[in-house]
Write a protein that holds these residues in place. Structure first.
Motif, mmCIF file in Angstrom:
data_model
loop_
_atom_site.group_PDB
_atom_site.id
_atom_site.type_symbol
_atom_site.label_atom_id
_atom_site.label_comp_id
_atom_site.label_asym_id
_atom_site.label_seq_id
_atom_site.Cartn_x
_atom_site.Cartn_y
_atom_site.Cartn_z
ATOM 1 N N ASP A 128 0.822 -1.215 0.000
ATOM 2 C CA ASP A 128 0.000 0.000 0.000
ATOM 3 C C ASP A 128 0.853 1.262 0.000
ATOM 4 O O ASP A 128 0.599 2.204 -0.756
ATOM 5 C CB ASP A 128 -0.876 0.032 1.259
ATOM 6 N N THR A 129 1.845 1.286 0.898
ATOM 7 C CA THR A 129 2.722 2.459 0.977
ATOM 8 C C THR A 129 3.479 2.631 -0.330
ATOM 9 O O THR A 129 3.578 3.742 -0.864
ATOM 10 C CB THR A 129 3.702 2.324 2.169
ATOM 11 N N ASN A 131 2.582 1.764 -3.231
ATOM 12 C CA ASN A 131 1.623 2.258 -4.207
ATOM 13 C C ASN A 131 1.441 3.771 -4.093
ATOM 14 O O ASN A 131 1.451 4.490 -5.082
ATOM 15 C CB ASN A 131 0.290 1.559 -3.949
ATOM 16 N N GLN A 132 1.290 4.234 -2.859
ATOM 17 C CA GLN A 132 1.130 5.678 -2.629
ATOM 18 C C GLN A 132 2.356 6.440 -3.093
ATOM 19 O O GLN A 132 2.259 7.506 -3.708
ATOM 20 C CB GLN A 132 0.924 5.958 -1.144
ATOM 21 N N ARG A 135 2.380 6.547 -6.835
ATOM 22 C CA ARG A 135 1.296 7.362 -7.407
ATOM 23 C C ARG A 135 1.622 8.852 -7.427
ATOM 24 O O ARG A 135 0.955 9.635 -8.102
ATOM 25 C CB ARG A 135 -0.025 7.109 -6.675
ATOM 26 N N ARG A 136 2.694 9.260 -6.699
ATOM 27 C CA ARG A 136 3.110 10.662 -6.784
ATOM 28 C C ARG A 136 3.550 11.003 -8.213
ATOM 29 O O ARG A 136 3.541 12.158 -8.617
ATOM 30 C CB ARG A 136 4.286 10.936 -5.831
#
Ligand code: HQG
Length: 179
Positions: A128-129, A131-132, A135-136
Motif C-alpha cells: 500500500d505504501t 503504491n502511494q 502514485r506521486r
C-alpha cells in the motif's frame, strides 16, 4: 496553524536545505528545537510557532516523517543534503516494496535502485505504501518486489526510516522483481 504546511517547511529545512535556516544537522540529522524555532520565527508566517505545534504536527501526520527527542528534532528519511546522515543498519523484513513510475522500470532493472537526488533508496514494508509513493509520479505505478532477506544475507545494508519505510544505499537489479 496549518500543520501540513508546517510539515512541508520542516521537511525542506531538515531534509534538504538546513543552511537556509542557519541550521547544521548533526551526524544523525538532529537539530536543537530552540535553534529551529529561532529560524522559523524570522519568517512572519511562522512567528507564533511553538514546540507544542511541532509535537502536534508529528502527532497529526499520517506518515511519521519527523521525530522529537531530548529537545531535538530530525527528519527520519528523505534527506538530500551533501553530508550523508548516518543510520544504524538493521535486519529488514524478508520482502520490501518500491513503487515507481512505469517509465523508470527499464532503467531500474538495468542499474538497480539508485538513491538519485536523495541519500538513500526508499523502500516500503507494505505494498500500500509503495503504491502511494509510486502514485506521486504515475497513476498506475509499478510495484517492485525486493528480496531483502537475500540482499541482507549477501551484505547489502538496510536501515530503518520509520515503521513503514526502509532505506538502503543501492539495491542491485538481481534482488528486484517486477510484481
Ligand atoms: C527512481 C516521499 C531510473 C525511483 C515518498 C523514484 C517516499 C530510478 C525516483 C520518499 C532508478 C526517485 C522517497 C534508476 C531509482 N533508473 N529511475 N536506476 N533508481 N529510480 O522521490 O522513493 O511524502 O527520490 O523509483 O513517500 O519516490 O516526502 O524517491 O521514482 O517515502 O515523506 O527515482 O519520499 O516521502 O524519487 O520517494 P524520490 P521515492 P514524503
Amino acid at each position: 496553524m496549518d500543520l501540513m504546511k508546517l510539515s512541508k517547511e520542516l521537511s525542506y529545512a531538515l531534509r534538504h536545505a538546513p543552511w537556509e535556516y542557519e541550521l547544521e544537522l548533526d551526524e544523525e540529522g538532529w537539530v536543537e528545537i530552540s535553534q529551529l524555532l529561532v529560524a522559523l520565527h524570522e519568517s512572519p508566517y511562522w512567528k507564533e510557532v511553538t514546540q507544542a505545534d511541532l509535537e502536534q504536527m508529528i502527532q497529526a501526520s499520517e506518515k511519521k516523517r519527523h521525530e522529537i527527542r531530548s529537545g531535538r528534532i530530525r527528519a527520519l528519511y528523505g534527506h538530500s543534503t551533501p553530508h550523508k546522515i548516518s543510520k544504524i543498519s538493521a535486519e529488514p523484513p524478508e520482502t520490501l516494496y518500491h513503487g515507481t513510475p512505469a517509465r523508470a522500470v527499464h532503467s531500474i532493472m538495468e542499474h538497480g535502485l539508485q538513491p538519485r537526488q536523495r541519500q538513500y533508496v526508499h523502500l516500503s514494508a507494505d505494498i500500500d505504501t509503495a503504491n502511494q509513493v509510486g502514485r506521486r509520479r504515475d497513476d498506475q505505478p509499478v510495484i517492485l518486489k525486493i528480496n531483502a532477506a537475500q540482499a541482507a544475507t549477501d551484505g547489502i545494508l538496510f536501515y530503518h526510516g520509520n515503521e513503514n519505510i526502509w532505506l538502503a544505499d543501492h539495491i542491485p537489479a538481481r534482488y528486484i522483481l517486477e510484481q
